[in-house]
Motif scaffolding. Structure first.
Motif, short mmCIF file in Angstrom:
data_model
loop_
_atom_site.label_atom_id
_atom_site.label_comp_id
_atom_site.label_asym_id
_atom_site.label_seq_id
_atom_site.Cartn_x
_atom_site.Cartn_y
_atom_site.Cartn_z
N GLN A 293 0.85 -1.19 0.00
CA GLN A 293 0.00 0.00 0.00
C GLN A 293 0.89 1.24 0.00
O GLN A 293 1.64 1.48 0.95
N PRO A 295 -0.01 4.99 -0.56
CA PRO A 295 -0.91 6.13 -0.85
C PRO A 295 -0.15 7.30 -1.47
O PRO A 295 0.91 7.69 -0.98
N GLY A 296 -0.70 7.85 -2.55
CA GLY A 296 -0.08 9.00 -3.19
C GLY A 296 1.06 8.66 -4.11
O GLY A 296 1.77 9.58 -4.56
N ARG A 301 -4.96 12.63 -6.17
CA ARG A 301 -6.07 11.99 -5.45
C ARG A 301 -7.31 12.07 -6.34
O ARG A 301 -7.86 13.15 -6.58
N ASP A 302 -7.74 10.92 -6.85
CA ASP A 302 -8.92 10.88 -7.73
C ASP A 302 -9.40 9.43 -7.81
O ASP A 302 -8.77 8.60 -8.47
N ARG A 303 -10.52 9.13 -7.15
CA ARG A 303 -11.06 7.78 -7.14
C ARG A 303 -12.34 7.68 -7.99
O ARG A 303 -13.13 6.76 -7.82
N ASP A 404 -2.17 2.14 -4.98
CA ASP A 404 -2.31 3.55 -4.62
C ASP A 404 -3.79 3.78 -4.32
O ASP A 404 -4.59 4.03 -5.24
N PRO A 405 -4.19 3.69 -3.05
CA PRO A 405 -5.62 3.81 -2.73
C PRO A 405 -6.20 5.19 -3.00
O PRO A 405 -7.40 5.33 -3.18
N LEU A 406 -5.35 6.23 -3.05
CA LEU A 406 -5.86 7.57 -3.32
C LEU A 406 -6.31 7.73 -4.77
O LEU A 406 -7.14 8.59 -5.08
N ALA A 407 -5.78 6.91 -5.67
CA ALA A 407 -6.17 6.95 -7.08
C ALA A 407 -6.95 5.71 -7.48
O ALA A 407 -7.47 5.65 -8.59
N ASP A 408 -7.06 4.73 -6.58
CA ASP A 408 -7.70 3.45 -6.87
C ASP A 408 -7.07 2.81 -8.10
O ASP A 408 -7.75 2.38 -9.04
N SER A 502 4.19 11.29 -11.67
CA SER A 502 2.88 11.95 -11.69
C SER A 502 2.56 12.53 -13.07
O SER A 502 1.43 12.41 -13.55
#
Length: 537
Positions: A293, A295-296, A301-303, A404-408, A502
């Motif tokens: 995991q 994050p970021g 950040r876009d799910r 990346d859970p912030l972007a799924d 990014s």
């Protein structure tokens, strides 16, 4: 089997025959969960803006031809285009097709119908639904499960002499399999020989109930077959490969030998978890600790988008041409692998040898392309394993899955070589270039974004850094090789790496149209055949 079977309260386990086929890196737990309707997808449903399965689109067009009497042109014209709402096809939504996918479907429909033109007297009657074999629970208990085995493909019945034949023609995007029948072939043949067709009319009265796991109704008014046949058909050139052709008894024997053991292994609740590409569509991804995991990791950040898989290679393809990248992700047939891909695969095999040993110059095989041979020869002098001590851990050709859970998004990081030296992990990436001169230092991260992601693997702790950890870039040219070294502890380098990743991932993530980008890359585009805007040769 009657369609009036009493519906149990517990959702069934519905297994397609092809699910037992082991793919490199596949996860048994994901395959089992995808067949179990008791396991639900986490979170809200986020539909794809475009169709992501070529065979679903092909089957929709063929249904319109074979079951509704449309011509091939009329069928393709009725498929949804970009900008339209999804069409309801046989009770399921069909998302709009990218223009490149539509071009492929037109070709595949013509190819399929041409392959069906057999000798006189072999008129095939298409079946509207797949064949199904049901295994009711042995014991009456609240948790007892019903298992349904499906033979997916295009089903037909025909008369050969006096024999009633059930035929399953399985479309494949690329080349049909050869060799002995596998477990999937054995299961499909057995289902074809002993099962019943799904009752389409009964399903239409409540399609969502059956998609939620209620057993599918079947028809019992079909004559038993004298023979069953399973074959694969290439959608590229119509090549056919018979996988099984025999009596129901012979199909049952093959199922006992090869199909049943594979089906039991798949049906076992206790399965191994193999982190990899299956982590993206898996219904259990939120509760699985396999992928790291981070994050970021992608820098935004876009799910809102459907959960997908990204890699640096996917980002580079999208940067060159979004349409070509989309068609590649769909798995449409294209050009063969590039010399860099061939070299990377050859080096991964060489670096996996046990015991580990450095690459050395070898006589050039006649089957090796001259450019590939020159690049392998250049690598021999700079092979990282020259300095690796005996018994040290070495990993080659890895695909590290990162969440990346912030972007799924599931990120697949390619690691060409990872080895341990003096208690620290050292990672090396390989690139093929025209010359050893050119960019230097941090500028190489822009030219080779895989380096940037490699730096972030250390920065995020996915690869535990040690005091002597470093990231290396081995640049191979026909004239020789050069190794550049990067310090993953440098804050400035980490910031540059995060920006590179990014800037590469964000346009891909935001894109919903995958429009063609005509330009110099069209001449060597592997998906040129399907692109509606490809310039004339």
């Amino acid at each position: 089997m009657s369609g009036n079977t009493r519906t149990p309260h517990t959702p069934c386990v519905r297994i397609p025959a092809e699910a037992v086929t082991a793919r490199p890196g596949s996860c048994p737990t994901h395959v089992r969960a995808s067949a179990d309707h008791k396991v639900e997808h986490p979170g809200r449903h986020k539909p794809d803006p475009l169709c992501t399965d070529p065979l679903t689109a092909l089957n929709a067009a063929l249904d319109l031809v074979e079951l509704d009497g449309r011509t091939a042109e009329e069928a393709c014209a009725r498929l949804p285009r970009p900008g339209e709402r999804p069409h309801n096809h046989r009770g399921a939504p069909l998302a709009p097709l990218h223009e490149g996918l539509l071009t492929w479907v037109r070709h595949a429909v013509r190819t399929w119908l041409g392959a069906l033109e057999g000798p006189q007297g072999q008129a095939r009657v298409p079946c509207a639904q797949p064949w199904l074999l049901r295994f009711p629970p042995r014991y009456r208990s609240p948790g007892a499960r019903t298992y349904e085995i499906l033979a997916h493909g295009r089903s037909y019945t025909l008369l050969e002499g006096t024999d009633q034949v059930r035929e399953l023609r399985v479309p494949v995007v690329g080349t049909p399999d050869d060799g002995a029948p596998g477990p999937a072939d054995a299961i499909a043949a057995h289902v074809l020989a002993t099962g019943s067709p799904v009752d389409r009319t009964a399903v239409d009265t409540g399609p969502w109930r059956h998609r939620a796991g209620h057993p599918l109704p079947t028809r019992g008014d079909v004559p038993a077959p004298d023979r069953v046949r399973v074959l694969q058909v290439s959608c590229t050139d119509g090549t056919e490969q018979v996988r099984f052709d025999g009596t129901p008894a012979e199909a049952g024997q093959l199922y006992t030998e090869r199909g049943r053991p594979a089906l039991r292994a798949l049906s076992s609740p206790a399965g191994a978890r193999v982190p990899g590409p299956d982590c993206a569509p898996c219904k259990l991804h939120r509760g699985c600790d396999g992928p790291a995991q981070v994050p970021g990791l992608l820098g935004f950040r876009d799910r809102t988008r459907p959960r997908r898989t990204w890699s640096v290679q996917a980002g580079l393809r999208h940067r060159t041409c979004p349409a070509s990248a989309h068609l590649h992700d769909l798995g449409l047939p294209g050009a063969g692998p590039s010399p860099e891909t061939v070299v990377r695969a050859r080096l991964a095999r060489a670096h996996r040898r046990s015991p580990s040993r450095a690459c050395t110059p070898e006589p050039r095989p006649r089957t090796t392309e001259p450019q590939v041979a020159d690049l392998l020869s250049a690598h021999a002098g700079t092979c990282a394993l020259h300095t690796v001590t005996a018994g040290a851990p070495v990993h080659a050709g890895l695909r590290l899955p990162l969440q990346d859970p912030l972007a799924d998004v599931l990120v697949l990081a390619r690691v060409d070589l990872l080895h341990r030296k003096e208690g620290s992990w050292i990672q090396r990436q390989t690139a093929v270039t025209d010359t050893r001169a050119g960019a230097e230092g941090p500028d190489l991260l822009d030219l080779h974004p895989e380096l940037a992601l490699s730096v972030l693997l250390f920065a995020s702790g996915t690869i535990t850094p040690g005091a002597h950890s470093r990231v290396e870039l081995e640049r191979l040219t026909p004239q020789g090789a050069r190794v550049d070294v990067f310090d993953p502890f440098s804050p400035g380098l980490r910031d540059r790496a995060a920006a590179v990743v990014s800037e590469l991932a964000s346009p891909w993530h935001q894109d919903t149209a995958h429009a063609p980008a005509p330009g110099p890359a069209c001449g060597s585009c592997p998906q040129r055949r399907w692109c509606p805007e490809a310039p004339d040769p």
